[in-house]
Design an enzyme around this catalytic site. Structure first.
Site, PDB file in Angstrom:
ATOM      1  N   PRO A  88      45.398  70.217  15.529  1.00  0.00           N
ATOM      2  CA  PRO A  88      44.800  69.538  16.494  1.00  0.00           C
ATOM      3  C   PRO A  88      44.891  68.231  17.679  1.00  0.00           C
ATOM      4  O   PRO A  88      44.148  67.480  18.385  1.00  0.00           O
ATOM      5  CB  PRO A  88      43.640  69.322  15.648  1.00  0.00           C
ATOM      6  CG  PRO A  88      43.933  68.915  14.428  1.00  0.00           C
ATOM      7  CD  PRO A  88      45.274  69.855  14.422  1.00  0.00           C
ATOM      8  N   CYS A 125      51.501  72.035   4.891  1.00  0.00           N
ATOM      9  CA  CYS A 125      50.846  71.467   4.470  1.00  0.00           C
ATOM     10  C   CYS A 125      50.626  71.926   2.254  1.00  0.00           C
ATOM     11  O   CYS A 125      49.390  72.177   2.240  1.00  0.00           O
ATOM     12  CB  CYS A 125      49.072  71.248   4.439  1.00  0.00           C
ATOM     13  SG  CYS A 125      48.803  72.077   4.510  1.00  0.00           S
ATOM     14  N   GLY A 134      47.021  65.124  16.128  1.00  0.00           N
ATOM     15  CA  GLY A 134      46.977  63.632  14.885  1.00  0.00           C
ATOM     16  C   GLY A 134      48.915  63.822  14.940  1.00  0.00           C
ATOM     17  O   GLY A 134      48.770  62.593  15.396  1.00  0.00           O
TER      18      GLY A 134
END
Length: 470
Positions: A285, A398, A287
């Site tokens: 998105p 992640c 960041g």
């Protein structure tokens, strides 16, 4: 967690074991209007069933615009209640299972999955949420009565949940050593981190994640304004609060964006990015794109999803930041010139984010980790072709699993000439030394980063490695 609940107790009492009598006493009502909170509970049980039984992502189910109809039909307050019930149920499901099994005279019938989800979501409310026991019990019995598959068990639901409420202190104590992650995942954690550290990670993942902000300028003034705490990497951590981040000072003017402290590390590994050309692959998105632009880089952001690319643009517009946006499959992206900096935050199993997404461990398995590692390797090999001589690439994801990190990086470096690992030095990262591996990569876990009260400790589980083109 305190929940606004307007549910009223029906005042009806039943004796344990009188399932048949109880079923007759509670015929389905013509509408749900007479039971405030019932539709939210029914939606929560349905969402839990979709995640556990059908391996459906919770994010999609709880999307405010395109989520499950049972969820989108609710008020915002009831949506919040559903989110709390489902995420809490998933966080503690192994312990909830153990408690319910201890209270049942016999295992539930193999086909009684609807009944199981009614019990599990009610137990989560009784044990872990600030919902009155009688409300949780009454509405669970009503759910059972309205479901033809579960109606004959309504008396049992009443008896089991009332006993759960009476004995909750003892049951919570006797189940405290049960790790709240699936067996396959705990075995993988133990093989990598050792059993003691695996237990610390499993315990940390039961706690909701804090909200971290990346600030365009100096984070300290915003820490003072928002009552936050500046972390070792410069991220700003907020204390727990009620409401939406969009209501906080600085949101409208684009002074900051939400980004877990661990997710901010990959861009920070580049060091000074001012004046350099950079590409953020798999960018939405946005960041990390925002970090690069705010640092002074000339950024190209690549995203294959048109919807996610629009979301990225919207986020950059709010922040007053500009980047060249490219709608393309990463593997088809082949610009004429390479970049000084290449960032590949690759799609992965997301096993490091279960504090935010507790459904991950129920929707993913070992086979998904293996498949995703293959995808990541393919993407990385292409991303390496985009690096200028002397330039750097940071690979990140992640996941907590080395199959998606160290193992894959070592395999690529072993048969790819012209690149070398560029380790990060622990002395340059005070406060984050434990997150730096012997190879010089970042490997964070939810059990790392202790911060003072009233702020929550922990980080998302992240892996990041820096390579340089020789």
């Amino acid at each position: 967690m305190e929940l606004n609940d307007t549910t009223k107790h029906s005042g009806q009492k039943r004796k344990p074991g009188h399932q048949r009598h109880a079923a007759k006493a509670h015929k389905p009502a013509p509408s749900h209007a007479d039971k405030p909170g019932l539709e939210a509970r029914m939606a929560a049980a349905k969402m839990l069933a979709a995640v556990v039984d059908k391996k459906v992502s919770l994010d999609g189910l709880l999307d405010n615009d395109h989520g499950n109809p049972a969820y989108t039909a609710l008020s915002e307050a009831d949506r919040g209640l559903v989110r709390a019930i489902v995420t809490t149920s998933l966080r503690f499901l192994p312990r909830i299972d153990a408690m319910l099994n201890a209270l049942l005279d016999a295992p539930l019938p193999a086909g009684a999955r609807s009944l199981y989800h009614i019990l599990a979501t009610a137990a989560a409310q009784i044990l872990y949420l600030d919902v009155p026991d009688h409300s949780a019990v009454d509405l669970a019995v009503e759910q059972a009565n309205r479901d033809p598959r579960s109606r004959r068990f309504a008396g049992m639901v009443n008896a089991v949940l009332r006993r759960l409420g009476r004995e909750k202190a003892t049951l919570l104590e006797t189940t405290r050593d049960i790790t709240c992650v699936p067996d396959w995942f705990f075995a993988r954690l133990s093989s990598v981190y050792g059993e003691s550290e695996a237990r610390r990670i499993a315990e940390a993942q039961m706690l909701p994640a804090a909200i971290d902000l990346s600030v365009k300028g100096d984070p300290q003034p915003w820490a003072e304004m928002l009552g936050g705490h500046v972390l070792a990497n410069g991220s700003l951590r907020l204390a727990a609060f009620e409401g939406a981040v969009t209501t906080l000072a600085g949101y409208e003017e684009g002074a900051w964006w939400v980004q877990d402290a661990a997710a901010a590390l990959p861009v920070l590994m580049f060091g000074d990015v001012a004046g350099k050309t950079a590409v953020d692959l798999c960018a939405a998105p946005g960041g990390k794109t925002a970090q690069l632009v705010a640092g002074g880089a000339r950024v190209t952001a690549v995203e294959q999803s048109a919807n996610r690319l629009r979301r990225l643009k919207s986020n950059l517009d709010r922040l007053g930041l500009e980047a060249e946006l490219v709608h393309s499959d990463l593997l088809a992206f082949a610009p004429e010139e390479g970049f000084d900096l290449v960032l590949l935050d690759a799609p992965c199993s997301s096993t490091g984010t279960t504090r935010r997404h507790p459904d991950v461990l129920f929707t993913k398995g070992p086979e998904d980790i293996a498949k995703l590692a293959q995808v990541q390797e393919k993407l990385l090999r292409h991303a390496l072709t985009l690096v200028k001589p002397g330039g750097q690439l940071v690979f990140s994801n992640c996941s907590l699993d080395p199959a998606e990190g160290e193992d894959m990086i070592d395999r690529v470096l072993a048969d790819t000439g012209g690149f070398a690992r560029l380790p990060v030095a622990p002395q340059n990262w005070p406060g984050l030394e434990e997150a730096i591996s012997p190879q010089g990569d970042f490997r964070t876990t939810p059990a790392m980063l202790s911060v003072p009260e009233p702020f929550s400790s922990g980080l998302d589980g992240f892996y990041a490695c820096r390579l340089q083109k020789i």
